[in-house]
Design a protein around this motif. Structure first.
Motif, mmCIF file in Angstrom:
data_model
loop_
_atom_site.group_PDB
_atom_site.id
_atom_site.type_symbol
_atom_site.label_atom_id
_atom_site.label_comp_id
_atom_site.label_asym_id
_atom_site.label_seq_id
_atom_site.Cartn_x
_atom_site.Cartn_y
_atom_site.Cartn_z
ATOM 1 N N SER A 1 0.835 -1.200 0.000
ATOM 2 C CA SER A 1 0.000 0.000 0.000
ATOM 3 C C SER A 1 0.871 1.251 0.000
ATOM 4 O O SER A 1 1.766 1.404 0.830
ATOM 5 C CB SER A 1 -0.900 -0.005 1.246
ATOM 6 O OG SER A 1 -1.635 1.183 1.321
ATOM 7 N N VAL A 2 0.624 2.124 -0.967
ATOM 8 C CA VAL A 2 1.375 3.379 -1.071
ATOM 9 C C VAL A 2 0.395 4.529 -0.876
ATOM 10 O O VAL A 2 -0.506 4.742 -1.692
ATOM 11 C CB VAL A 2 2.084 3.516 -2.441
ATOM 12 C CG1 VAL A 2 2.914 4.796 -2.483
ATOM 13 C CG2 VAL A 2 2.963 2.304 -2.717
ATOM 14 N N SER A 3 0.531 5.264 0.225
ATOM 15 C CA SER A 3 -0.401 6.340 0.550
ATOM 16 C C SER A 3 -0.144 7.566 -0.322
ATOM 17 O O SER A 3 0.908 7.694 -0.965
ATOM 18 C CB SER A 3 -0.258 6.721 2.024
ATOM 19 O OG SER A 3 1.019 7.302 2.266
ATOM 20 N N ASP A 4 -1.098 8.498 -0.326
ATOM 21 C CA ASP A 4 -0.929 9.753 -1.068
ATOM 22 C C ASP A 4 0.247 10.548 -0.512
ATOM 23 O O ASP A 4 0.941 11.241 -1.263
ATOM 24 C CB ASP A 4 -2.214 10.588 -0.987
ATOM 25 C CG ASP A 4 -3.321 10.027 -1.876
ATOM 26 O OD1 ASP A 4 -3.001 9.212 -2.772
ATOM 27 O OD2 ASP A 4 -4.498 10.386 -1.659
ATOM 28 N N ASP A 5 0.463 10.449 0.801
ATOM 29 C CA ASP A 5 1.609 11.135 1.404
ATOM 30 C C ASP A 5 2.922 10.605 0.840
ATOM 31 O O ASP A 5 3.824 11.388 0.513
ATOM 32 C CB ASP A 5 1.591 10.957 2.927
ATOM 33 C CG ASP A 5 0.699 11.967 3.618
ATOM 34 O OD1 ASP A 5 1.221 12.987 4.063
ATOM 35 O OD2 ASP A 5 -0.512 11.746 3.680
ATOM 36 N N ASP A 6 3.023 9.277 0.714
ATOM 37 C CA ASP A 6 4.252 8.671 0.188
ATOM 38 C C ASP A 6 4.461 9.038 -1.280
ATOM 39 O O ASP A 6 5.574 9.337 -1.708
ATOM 40 C CB ASP A 6 4.200 7.153 0.344
ATOM 41 C CG ASP A 6 4.278 6.720 1.803
ATOM 42 O OD1 ASP A 6 4.864 7.479 2.608
ATOM 43 O OD2 ASP A 6 3.757 5.637 2.134
ATOM 44 N N LYS A 7 3.378 9.001 -2.056
ATOM 45 C CA LYS A 7 3.477 9.374 -3.468
ATOM 46 C C LYS A 7 3.907 10.830 -3.609
ATOM 47 O O LYS A 7 4.817 11.154 -4.385
ATOM 48 C CB LYS A 7 2.129 9.167 -4.165
ATOM 49 C CG LYS A 7 1.710 7.719 -4.321
ATOM 50 C CD LYS A 7 0.328 7.629 -4.978
ATOM 51 C CE LYS A 7 -0.123 6.179 -5.108
ATOM 52 N NZ LYS A 7 -1.476 6.079 -5.715
ATOM 53 N N SER B 1 -5.219 15.757 0.052
ATOM 54 C CA SER B 1 -5.298 14.609 0.966
ATOM 55 C C SER B 1 -3.958 14.343 1.658
ATOM 56 O O SER B 1 -3.856 13.410 2.453
ATOM 57 C CB SER B 1 -5.734 13.354 0.198
ATOM 58 O OG SER B 1 -4.820 13.043 -0.835
ATOM 59 N N VAL B 2 -2.950 15.171 1.369
ATOM 60 C CA VAL B 2 -1.633 15.010 1.992
ATOM 61 C C VAL B 2 -1.661 15.628 3.379
ATOM 62 O O VAL B 2 -2.060 16.781 3.553
ATOM 63 C CB VAL B 2 -0.529 15.670 1.130
ATOM 64 C CG1 VAL B 2 0.803 15.677 1.868
ATOM 65 C CG2 VAL B 2 -0.383 14.927 -0.192
ATOM 66 N N THR B 3 -1.229 14.867 4.364
ATOM 67 C CA THR B 3 -1.241 15.357 5.753
ATOM 68 C C THR B 3 0.141 15.781 6.236
ATOM 69 O O THR B 3 0.253 16.501 7.223
ATOM 70 C CB THR B 3 -1.773 14.263 6.693
ATOM 71 O OG1 THR B 3 -0.956 13.083 6.554
ATOM 72 C CG2 THR B 3 -3.210 13.908 6.348
#
Length: 410
Positions: free
Chosen positions: A138-144, A177-179
C-alpha cells in the motif's frame, strides 16, 4: 570484476545448507565491505547476484536482500555506492515484483548518493523508477507526494522547470489529501520557484508571501521567502495587480528589515527610481531574473521603466516623448512604445498625440490630485486593517476552535 576469492566463497554459500546459508552470506558481506578496495562495487553486485540466484529461492532471498539493504545504506564510499547501486537495480529490474520493497529502499539510497555528488538529474531519474502504483504494498498519497516532490525539487536544482512542472502537477492531484506538513511546504516553495523561473513574477510573489507567513518554518527561512516575494513583486509588470501586491508587502512589518525595503517603498509610493538604486537591486538577482527579453532589455529594466513611467504620470499632466525618454533614460521612440503598450493593456491611463509627439496623462488614481492620493492611502489603510482582522480570525479558528464557534454562534 569481482575478486576471485569472493566469487569462490559465494559459490560455496549457494550450495550450503539452508540453516547455515544466512550466517555464511552475512559473513561474506561483512568481509566485502571491510576489505573495500577497487573491487568493492563489483563484489557487492556479485553478492546480490548470488543471493538472487534460483538456487536460493525467493523465500530465503528476501531476508538476505533486506539485510544487504541496511549494510548498503551505511556504506561510506559514495562512488562505490553509486556504481554498486546501479548494478543492483539492474539485477532487480526483471524480479521487481518479488522484491518491490527492497528495490524501493535501494533506489532511495542510490538517489541520496547521487544528490550527495550534486547529480540531481540522475537522482530524479532513479526516483522516477520507484513503483508507486503497486498491488504488492500500500502506497499512501503522502508517500506518493513525497517522492514526486523530491523529483520536482531535483529538477529545480538544475533549472529544468519543464520536468519539474510535470511532477508538481502530479502532486497537485493529491495535495488536498496530503497530511505531511513538510511535503505541503515543499509544494508551496516549489510552486513559487517554478513561477519565478517562468517569469510569472506576480504569481511567484504571491506564493512566496504565503510561504513567509507559515509559522511551521524557521524565522530565517520566512524572511528569505519574504525577500523573494519583494524581489519578484518588483520584477512583475506594472499595473493594478502588482500595486495591490506591493501594498501587502509594504504593510508587512517584517519588510522594513530586508535589504529590498528601500526600493519597495519607492515603488509603492510611486517615486522615481535612480540608476544607482536599480544597480544595487540588480546585484542580488538570480541569473534567470536577469535574462534578456525580446527587445534586448532585462526583466528588471522593463519593470523599472514601466514603474518610472507610472511615477511620471503622477507628476505631469502631459509631456513630450523626447523629455519622457530623457527622464526614463531611454530614447523617445522606445518611451512611446512602452507608453502605448501600457495604455493598451489598461495599466496606464492616458492618450498619445503622435503628431505633436506628446502623451497626455489622466490616471485613474487622479494623477497629482492631492485629494485622490489621500483617498488612495485611505483605501490602502482600510484594506490593511481588514487583512489583519482576517488573520486574527483565522488564527482564532485554528488555535481556539471552541471559542470561535461560541463567538460565531452568539
Amino acid at each position: 570484476m569481482a575478486s576471485s576469492n569472493i566469487t569462490s566463497e559465494l559459490s560455496q554459500a549457494q550450495s550450503a545448507g539452508s540453516s547455515q546459508r544466512s550466517a555464511t552470506y552475512s559473513s561474506i558481506l561483512s568481509k566485502i565491505i571491510n576489505e573495500g578496495g577497487s573491487n568493492l562495487a563489483a563484489n557487492i553486485v556479485a553478492y546480490v547476484q548470488s543471493i538472487l540466484s534460483d538456487n536460493i529461492g525467493v523465500i530465503h532471498s528476501r531476508p538476505l536482500l533486506s539485510a544487504f539493504v541496511e549494510q548498503y545504506r551505511n556504506l561510506s564510499n559514495n562512488e562505490a555506492k553509486i556504481i554498486a547501486g546501479t548494478g543492483v537495480v539492474d539485477l532487480l529490474a526483471p524480479r521487481i515484483v518479488s522484491y518491490e520493497q527492497q528495490d524501493t529502499d535501494i533506489k532511495f539510497i542510490l538517489a541520496d548518493a547521487y544528490e550527495k555528488e550534486e547529480d540531481f538529474t540522475d537522482s530524479a531519474e532513479v526516483l522516477q523508477t520507484i513503483t508507486l502504483d503497486s498491488s504488492q504494498r500500500s502506497v499512501s498519497d503522502d508517500d506518493k507526494a513525497r517522492v514526486w516532490m523530491r523529483i520536482c525539487r531535483c529538477y529545480l536544482e538544475v533549472d529544468d522547470s519543464i520536468n519539474a512542472i510535470t511532477y508538481l502537477n502530479k502532486v497537485k492531484q493529491v495535495i488536498f489529501s496530503v497530511t505531511d506538513q513538510q511535503t505541503r511546504l515543499q509544494f508551496q516553495l516549489s510552486q513559487a520557484r517554478i513561477y519565478d523561473s517562468q517569469r510569472s513574477f506576480l504569481d511567484a510573489s504571491t506564493s512566496y508571501l504565503a510561504l513567509s507567513n507559515e509559522t511551521a518554518i524557521d524565522e530565517e527561512e520566512r524572511v528569505q521567502a519574504l525577500t523573494a516575494a519583494i524581489t519578484t513583486a518588483v520584477l512583475a509588470p506594472a499595473g493594478p495587480p502588482r500595486a495591490r501586491q506591493l501594498g501587502k508587502l509594504y504593510k508587512d512589518e517584517r519588510a522594513a528589515e530586508t535589504a529590498e525595503y528601500s526600493i519597495l517603498e519607492k515603488i509603492f509610493l510611486n517615486r522615481l527610481l535612480s540608476p544607482s538604486e536599480v544597480s544595487s537591486f540588480a546585484a542580488g538577482l538570480q541569473e534567470h531574473q536577469l535574462a534578456k527579453t525580446s527587445d534586448g532589455s532585462t526583466v528588471l529594466d522593463k519593470a523599472v521603466l514601466e514603474h518610472n513611467l507610472l511615477a511620471i504620470s503622477r507628476l505631469y499632466q502631459n509631456i513630450s516623448f523626447s523629455n519622457l525618454g530623457a527622464l526614463l533614460g531611454t530614447g523617445a521612440e522606445r518611451a512611446e512604445q512602452y507608453a502605448a503598450a501600457m495604455i493598451e493593456s489598461n495599466r496606464l491611463s492616458g492618450s498619445i498625440d503622435q503628431i505633436a509627439g506628446v502623451i497626455h496623462f489622466n490616471t485613474k488614481d487622479g494623477g497629482h490630485d492631492v485629494v485622490a492620493m489621500r483617498l488612495r492611502a485611505w483605501d490602502a489603510n482600510v484594506q490593511g486593517l481588514l487583512e489583519e482582522v482576517e488573520k486574527v480570525t483565522t488564527m482564532l479558528q485554528r488555535e481556539e476552535p471552541a471559542f470561535f464557534e461560541r463567538a460565531m454562534a452568539a
